[in-house]
Write a protein that holds these residues in place. Structure first.
Motif, mmCIF file in Angstrom:
data_model
loop_
_atom_site.group_PDB
_atom_site.id
_atom_site.type_symbol
_atom_site.label_atom_id
_atom_site.label_comp_id
_atom_site.label_asym_id
_atom_site.label_seq_id
_atom_site.Cartn_x
_atom_site.Cartn_y
_atom_site.Cartn_z
ATOM 1 N N VAL A 194 0.838 -1.207 0.000
ATOM 2 C CA VAL A 194 0.000 0.000 0.000
ATOM 3 C C VAL A 194 0.873 1.256 0.000
ATOM 4 C CG1 VAL A 194 -1.676 1.317 1.364
ATOM 5 C CG2 VAL A 194 -2.020 -1.132 0.988
ATOM 6 N N VAL A 195 1.964 1.226 0.767
ATOM 7 C CA VAL A 195 2.893 2.375 0.769
ATOM 8 C C VAL A 195 3.489 2.550 -0.625
ATOM 9 C CG1 VAL A 195 5.114 3.201 1.669
ATOM 10 C CG2 VAL A 195 3.386 2.305 3.233
ATOM 11 N N GLY A 196 3.900 1.445 -1.249
ATOM 12 C CA GLY A 196 4.406 1.517 -2.622
ATOM 13 C C GLY A 196 3.348 2.044 -3.580
ATOM 14 N N GLY A 197 2.106 1.589 -3.403
ATOM 15 C CA GLY A 197 1.009 2.064 -4.245
ATOM 16 C C GLY A 197 0.744 3.550 -4.065
ATOM 17 N N ALA A 198 0.840 4.024 -2.825
ATOM 18 C CA ALA A 198 0.652 5.464 -2.562
ATOM 19 C C ALA A 198 1.767 6.271 -3.217
ATOM 20 C CB ALA A 198 0.600 5.718 -1.059
ATOM 21 N N ALA A 199 2.993 5.763 -3.133
ATOM 22 C CA ALA A 199 4.114 6.459 -3.788
ATOM 23 C C ALA A 199 3.910 6.488 -5.298
ATOM 24 C CB ALA A 199 5.434 5.776 -3.430
ATOM 25 N N GLY A 209 -19.091 16.524 -3.974
ATOM 26 C CA GLY A 209 -19.123 15.089 -3.717
ATOM 27 C C GLY A 209 -18.367 14.309 -4.775
ATOM 28 N N ARG A 210 -18.504 14.718 -6.037
ATOM 29 C CA ARG A 210 -17.784 14.049 -7.120
ATOM 30 C C ARG A 210 -16.277 14.272 -6.994
ATOM 31 N NH1 ARG A 210 -22.501 15.590 -9.741
ATOM 32 N NH2 ARG A 210 -21.613 17.498 -10.581
ATOM 33 N N GLN A 211 -15.887 15.484 -6.591
ATOM 34 C CA GLN A 211 -14.459 15.766 -6.402
ATOM 35 C C GLN A 211 -13.891 14.927 -5.264
ATOM 36 O OE1 GLN A 211 -12.521 17.515 -8.398
ATOM 37 N NE2 GLN A 211 -10.719 17.102 -7.167
ATOM 38 N N ARG A 212 -14.641 14.802 -4.181
ATOM 39 C CA ARG A 212 -14.193 13.963 -3.065
ATOM 40 C C ARG A 212 -14.077 12.505 -3.489
ATOM 41 N NH1 ARG A 212 -17.698 16.512 1.913
ATOM 42 N NH2 ARG A 212 -16.314 18.282 2.280
ATOM 43 N N LEU A 213 -15.051 12.034 -4.248
ATOM 44 C CA LEU A 213 -15.006 10.657 -4.727
ATOM 45 C C LEU A 213 -13.782 10.442 -5.618
ATOM 46 C CD1 LEU A 213 -16.212 7.829 -4.913
ATOM 47 C CD2 LEU A 213 -17.635 8.664 -6.810
ATOM 48 N N PHE A 214 -13.484 11.418 -6.465
ATOM 49 C CA PHE A 214 -12.290 11.305 -7.322
ATOM 50 C C PHE A 214 -11.056 11.064 -6.469
ATOM 51 C CE2 PHE A 214 -8.441 13.095 -9.094
ATOM 52 C CZ PHE A 214 -8.365 12.437 -10.311
ATOM 53 N N TRP A 215 -10.858 11.878 -5.438
ATOM 54 C CA TRP A 215 -9.647 11.757 -4.621
ATOM 55 C C TRP A 215 -9.632 10.468 -3.813
ATOM 56 C CZ3 TRP A 215 -5.617 13.936 -6.205
ATOM 57 C CH2 TRP A 215 -5.686 15.145 -6.870
ATOM 58 N N VAL A 216 -10.775 10.040 -3.315
ATOM 59 C CA VAL A 216 -10.829 8.767 -2.576
ATOM 60 C C VAL A 216 -10.462 7.612 -3.508
ATOM 61 C CG1 VAL A 216 -12.410 7.108 -1.481
ATOM 62 C CG2 VAL A 216 -12.438 9.510 -0.788
ATOM 63 N N VAL A 217 -11.030 7.612 -4.702
ATOM 64 C CA VAL A 217 -10.747 6.537 -5.656
ATOM 65 C C VAL A 217 -9.297 6.619 -6.123
ATOM 66 C CG1 VAL A 217 -11.280 5.637 -7.965
ATOM 67 C CG2 VAL A 217 -13.118 6.257 -6.393
ATOM 68 N N HIS A 218 -8.864 7.812 -6.492
ATOM 69 C CA HIS A 218 -7.505 8.008 -7.004
ATOM 70 C C HIS A 218 -6.475 7.493 -6.004
ATOM 71 C CE1 HIS A 218 -4.320 9.982 -9.284
ATOM 72 N NE2 HIS A 218 -3.899 10.531 -8.164
ATOM 73 N N TRP A 219 -6.554 7.947 -4.769
ATOM 74 C CA TRP A 219 -5.565 7.557 -3.763
ATOM 75 C C TRP A 219 -5.848 6.181 -3.179
ATOM 76 C CZ3 TRP A 219 -0.961 9.594 -3.285
ATOM 77 C CH2 TRP A 219 -0.747 10.860 -3.835
ATOM 78 N N GLY A 220 -7.109 5.862 -2.940
ATOM 79 C CA GLY A 220 -7.438 4.568 -2.341
ATOM 80 C C GLY A 220 -7.157 3.411 -3.272
ATOM 81 N N TYR A 221 -7.656 3.500 -4.479
ATOM 82 C CA TYR A 221 -7.471 2.441 -5.465
ATOM 83 C C TYR A 221 -5.993 2.316 -5.831
ATOM 84 C CZ TYR A 221 -7.931 0.151 -10.054
ATOM 85 O OH TYR A 221 -7.809 -0.686 -11.130
ATOM 86 N N GLY A 222 -5.361 3.443 -6.110
ATOM 87 C CA GLY A 222 -3.948 3.415 -6.494
ATOM 88 C C GLY A 222 -3.065 2.855 -5.405
#
Length: 177
Positions: free
Chosen positions: A18-23, A83-96
């Protein structure tokens, strides 16, 4: 004979992934920001004035895909721009970040780099090429504009390369203790 993994080992390895994925996600986000700035400078506009998609991974198509999935799974999707902007960041960082754990599994299965990193890159790229048309309302990849296809390959190369480098470095750190 391979050593058995305990719960602590699995948790540590998952966290390392997960740390590697966040990087990797951070590196990908930085590359996207630099691309936006260059595009804006070349067109004499501000980054907020860009009205063309430069990268599907950095577009509303991420929110469309996540909203499609949320509607089907929980019957809800954000409606407001905030809400859409928040979802973008949650998906972008969470999924990645979460997907980065896949590299740890590949490295363990394949035993070394660059094989694990290349397999991880291929998997990341296949997911992007498949998920955006299925959930994100993009055309199929063979109909993507060339610049979007090239950007996707470059961005996922940056992501996978960073994930592999961070995961390899943190694995070495763990072995020296």
């Amino acid at each position: 004979m391979a050593a058995r993994w305990g719960t602590r080992d699995l948790a540590r390895e998952a966290l390392r992934g997960v740390v590697g994925g966040a990087a990797g996600t951070g590196a990908m986000a930085l590359a996207a920001e630099l691309r936006r700035r260059r595009y804006a400078r070349e067109h004499g506009i501000g980054t907020g004035e860009i009205d063309t998609i430069l990268d599907y991974d950095d577009s509303d198509h991420v929110v469309i895909a996540a909203s499609t999935l949320l509607r089907h799974v929980v019957g809800w999707a954000p409606r407001s721009p905030r809400g859409r902007q928040r979802l973008f960041w949650v998906v972008h960082w969470g999924y990645g970040s979460a997907v980065g754990a896949g590299h740890v599994v590949l490295a363990r299965a394949l035993g070394r780099e660059p094989e694990a990193g290349l397999a991880f890159f291929a998997g990341s790229q296949v997911m992007a090429l498949g998920l955006f048309p299925v959930l994100g309302e993009t055309p199929p990849p063979w109909r993507w504009e060339r610049r979007l296809l090239v950007t996707s390959f470059v961005q996922h190369g940056i992501y996978a390369g960073t994930v592999a480098a961070v995961n390899t470095a943190t694995a070495r750190l763990g072995r020296t203790r």
